[in-house]
Design a protein around this motif. Structure first.
Motif, mmCIF file in Angstrom:
data_model
loop_
_atom_site.group_PDB
_atom_site.id
_atom_site.type_symbol
_atom_site.label_atom_id
_atom_site.label_comp_id
_atom_site.label_asym_id
_atom_site.label_seq_id
_atom_site.Cartn_x
_atom_site.Cartn_y
_atom_site.Cartn_z
ATOM 1 N N LEU A 70 1.081 -1.139 0.362
ATOM 2 C CA LEU A 70 -0.177 0.148 -0.366
ATOM 3 C C LEU A 70 0.767 1.433 -0.093
ATOM 4 O O LEU A 70 2.141 1.078 1.001
ATOM 5 N N SER A 71 0.522 2.642 -0.926
ATOM 6 C CA SER A 71 0.523 3.817 -0.955
ATOM 7 C C SER A 71 -0.301 4.707 -0.895
ATOM 8 O O SER A 71 -0.869 4.590 -1.392
ATOM 9 N N MET A 72 0.411 5.681 0.089
ATOM 10 C CA MET A 72 -0.759 6.689 -0.236
ATOM 11 C C MET A 72 -0.780 7.977 0.382
ATOM 12 O O MET A 72 0.283 7.755 1.496
ATOM 13 N N PRO A 73 -1.086 9.369 -0.103
ATOM 14 C CA PRO A 73 -0.849 10.647 0.961
ATOM 15 C C PRO A 73 -0.872 10.446 2.526
ATOM 16 O O PRO A 73 -2.262 10.164 2.586
ATOM 17 N N ILE A 74 -0.233 10.225 3.016
ATOM 18 C CA ILE A 74 -1.431 11.199 4.403
ATOM 19 C C ILE A 74 -0.831 12.965 5.060
ATOM 20 O O ILE A 74 0.443 13.597 4.275
ATOM 21 N N LEU A 75 -1.645 13.481 5.306
ATOM 22 C CA LEU A 75 -1.005 15.184 4.216
ATOM 23 C C LEU A 75 -1.314 15.726 6.438
ATOM 24 O O LEU A 75 -1.451 15.364 7.311
ATOM 25 N N MET A 76 -0.155 16.419 6.398
ATOM 26 C CA MET A 76 -0.354 17.219 7.612
ATOM 27 C C MET A 76 -1.023 18.540 7.859
ATOM 28 O O MET A 76 -0.070 19.432 7.201
ATOM 29 N N LYS A 240 11.171 2.432 20.017
ATOM 30 C CA LYS A 240 10.922 1.430 20.877
ATOM 31 C C LYS A 240 10.359 1.611 21.766
ATOM 32 O O LYS A 240 9.012 0.860 21.729
ATOM 33 N N ASN A 241 10.678 2.838 21.761
ATOM 34 C CA ASN A 241 9.390 3.110 23.390
ATOM 35 C C ASN A 241 8.286 3.684 23.235
ATOM 36 O O ASN A 241 6.903 2.683 23.704
ATOM 37 N N VAL A 242 8.024 3.456 21.893
ATOM 38 C CA VAL A 242 6.442 4.212 21.082
ATOM 39 C C VAL A 242 5.710 2.764 21.265
ATOM 40 O O VAL A 242 4.750 2.062 20.997
ATOM 41 N N LYS A 243 6.689 1.670 20.209
ATOM 42 C CA LYS A 243 6.049 0.285 20.456
ATOM 43 C C LYS A 243 5.602 -0.458 21.471
ATOM 44 O O LYS A 243 4.843 -1.243 22.001
ATOM 45 N N GLU A 244 6.266 -0.704 22.741
ATOM 46 C CA GLU A 244 6.360 -1.015 24.625
ATOM 47 C C GLU A 244 5.145 -0.161 24.311
ATOM 48 O O GLU A 244 4.557 -0.882 25.227
ATOM 49 N N ALA A 245 4.873 1.004 23.866
ATOM 50 C CA ALA A 245 3.569 1.736 25.061
ATOM 51 C C ALA A 245 2.189 1.209 24.034
ATOM 52 O O ALA A 245 1.174 1.524 24.744
ATOM 53 N N GLY A 246 2.274 0.404 23.213
ATOM 54 C CA GLY A 246 1.080 -0.191 23.114
ATOM 55 C C GLY A 246 0.903 0.567 21.363
ATOM 56 O O GLY A 246 -0.541 -0.266 21.189
ATOM 57 N N TYR A 247 1.655 1.484 20.774
ATOM 58 C CA TYR A 247 0.793 2.140 20.124
ATOM 59 C C TYR A 247 1.066 1.333 18.770
ATOM 60 O O TYR A 247 2.009 0.061 18.491
ATOM 61 N N LYS A 248 0.412 1.340 17.404
ATOM 62 C CA LYS A 248 0.605 0.865 16.151
ATOM 63 C C LYS A 248 0.670 0.817 15.255
ATOM 64 O O LYS A 248 1.572 0.926 14.157
ATOM 65 N N TYR A 249 1.029 2.950 14.877
ATOM 66 C CA TYR A 249 1.275 3.701 14.058
ATOM 67 C C TYR A 249 2.038 4.921 14.439
ATOM 68 O O TYR A 249 1.519 5.237 15.668
ATOM 69 N N ALA A 250 3.274 5.476 13.564
ATOM 70 C CA ALA A 250 3.908 6.388 13.890
ATOM 71 C C ALA A 250 3.929 6.999 12.897
ATOM 72 O O ALA A 250 4.242 6.605 12.264
ATOM 73 N N VAL A 251 4.210 8.475 13.286
ATOM 74 C CA VAL A 251 4.009 9.746 11.814
ATOM 75 C C VAL A 251 5.259 10.616 11.972
ATOM 76 O O VAL A 251 5.307 11.021 12.977
ATOM 77 N N GLU A 265 7.865 4.683 11.072
ATOM 78 C CA GLU A 265 8.259 6.350 10.752
ATOM 79 C C GLU A 265 7.710 6.364 9.252
ATOM 80 O O GLU A 265 7.647 6.035 7.938
ATOM 81 N N LEU A 266 6.351 6.595 9.338
ATOM 82 C CA LEU A 266 4.986 6.894 8.358
ATOM 83 C C LEU A 266 6.163 8.668 7.999
ATOM 84 O O LEU A 266 5.501 9.198 8.409
ATOM 85 N N ASN A 267 5.293 8.789 6.707
ATOM 86 C CA ASN A 267 5.744 9.803 5.992
ATOM 87 C C ASN A 267 4.399 10.559 5.910
ATOM 88 O O ASN A 267 3.590 9.950 5.744
ATOM 89 N N ARG A 268 4.473 12.211 5.809
ATOM 90 C CA ARG A 268 3.679 13.194 5.802
ATOM 91 C C ARG A 268 3.679 14.325 4.879
ATOM 92 O O ARG A 268 5.062 14.139 4.875
ATOM 93 N N TYR A 269 2.830 14.784 3.877
ATOM 94 C CA TYR A 269 3.741 15.705 3.414
ATOM 95 C C TYR A 269 2.225 17.100 4.083
ATOM 96 O O TYR A 269 1.764 17.276 4.656
ATOM 97 N N ARG A 270 3.613 18.000 4.509
ATOM 98 C CA ARG A 270 3.754 18.907 5.308
ATOM 99 C C ARG A 270 2.446 20.051 3.702
ATOM 100 O O ARG A 270 2.382 20.392 3.142
#
Length: 282
Positions: A70-76, A240-251, A265-270
Motif C-alpha cells: 500500500l502507498s498513499m498520501p498522508i497530509l499534515m 522502541k518506547n512507542v512500540k512498547e507503549a502499545g501504539y501501532k502507527y507513528a508519523v 516512521e510514516l511520511n507526511r506531506y506538510r
C-alpha cells in the motif's frame, strides 16, 4: 425346617453375588466410554482452538500483505484559520485559511480519494484510493473551522493531541475532543507536553508517550493506536518506547508519499498556508 432355611440363605447369597457381578461388569463397560467421550470433547476443543488461532494468524498475515503493497498520501495540517502576522511567521506558515481548506477537501473528493483513519488501517477497511488527513496539536480552530466542513462532506481525519494543552485558550477542551471522537475523528497522541523526545531520558520519554496514551483513552473511551513525534524528532530509543507503549502507527514530518514498510516512521506531506495539494494527489 432348618435345612430349608439354609438352602434359602444360600440361594439369596448366590443371587446377590450374581447381581453385584452384573453391576460391576456394566460399570467397566460404561467407564471407558465416558473417558473416550471426554477425550473426544477435548480433541474437538483443541481442534477448534487451533482453527481459531490459525484464522487469526491468516488475518494478520493478510493485513501485513495489504499494508506492504500500500502507498498513499498522508497530509499534515496544523491551524485552520485566517491568520497573517508578519511578527509570527511560523504561525502564519502553519495556518491554512478555512476557504482554502474547504477547496482542498473538495479537490480530494473530486480526485476520487476516500479519507480513512489509522483505525481503519488497523481493521483492514482500506478503499481503492485512500488518503489520511492529520491535524497536529489539537487546536480549537480545528473544532471551529475544520470539523464542521469535514462532517458536512463525510470526511474523516486524525487529530494528534498534546495532552497538557487540553482546555488552554487555543486548544480544544475535553468536551470538544469527546464530541469529535464520537463523530468519526480519530484521536492520536502528540505526547503530554510536546518535547524533543530524542533528547529525553528513556524514562522521561516513556512517561510522555505512555501517560498521554492512557489519558486520551480514558477521555475518549477508545484505544489510542496512532502517535505523532513532536516536531518530527525521534531516535531509535524513541521508536522502541512507542512500540512498547502499545501504539501501532507513528508519523514523522518526512515529506514523501507514505508506504508501510515501517509503521513507526510514516511520511507526511506538510500543508502550509501557500501549499497546493494537487501535487500530492496522484
Amino acid at each position: 425346617m432348618k435345612k430349608e432355611n439354609k438352602k434359602l440363605i444360600l440361594l439369596l447369597a448366590i443371587s446377590a453375588l450374581v447381581f453385584f457381578g452384573i453391576l460391576l461388569k456394566r460399570e467397566k463397560n460404561i467407564l471407558p466410554n465416558i473417558e473416550a467421550d471426554s477425550i473426544e470433547v477435548q480433541n474437538v476443543a483443541s481442534s477448534d482452538d487451533s482453527s481459531i488461532n490459525q484464522t487469526k494468524k491468516t488475518e494478520v498475515a493478510a493485513e501485513k500483505d495489504i499494508l506492504k503493497n500500500l502507498s498513499m498520501p498522508i497530509l499534515m495540517y496544523h491551524h485552520i484559520r485566517d491568520f497573517d502576522d508578519p511578527a509570527d511567521q511560523i504561525g502564519t506558515n502553519l495556518s491554512v485559511s478555512p476557504e482554502k481548506f474547504t477547496k482542498q477537501l473538495d479537490l480530494i473528493k473530486s480526485e476520487g480519494y476516500t479519507t480513512i483513519t489509522f483505525n481503519d488501517l488497523d481493521t483492514g477497511k482500506i478503499p481503492t484510493k485512500p488518503i489520511i488527513l492529520t491535524f497536529d496539536d489539537g487546536y480549537k480552530n480545528f473544532y471551529q473551522n475544520a470539523y464542521p466542513e469535514l462532517t458536512k462532506r463525510e470526511i474523516v481525519g486524525t487529530v494528534f493531541v498534546i495532552v497538557n494543552d487540553i482546555g488552554k485558550n487555543e486548544y480544544m477542551n475535553e468536551k470538544e475532543i469527546e464530541e469529535v471522537s464520537s463523530n468519526g475523528i480519530e484521536i492520536g497522541s502528540h505526547t503530554l507536553s510536546h518535547p524533543d523526545l530524542s533528547k529525553l531520558s528513556s524514562d522521561k520519554a516513556q512517561e510522555e508517550i505512555s501517560n498521554s496514551k492512557k489519558t486520551l483513552k480514558s477521555l475518549t473511551g477508545n484505544n489510542i493506536i496512532s502517535f505523532c513525534y513532536p516536531s518530527g524528532k525521534f531516535s531509535e530509543e524513541t521508536v522502541k518506547n512507542v512500540k512498547e507503549a502499545g501504539y501501532k502507527y507513528a508519523v514523522t514530518t518526512k515529506s514523501k508519499i507514505t508506504t508501510f514498510e515501517n509503521l513507526f516512521e510514516l511520511n507526511r506531506y506538510r500543508v502550509n498556508s501557500d501549499t497546493s495539494i494537487s501535487g500530492f494527489l496522484k
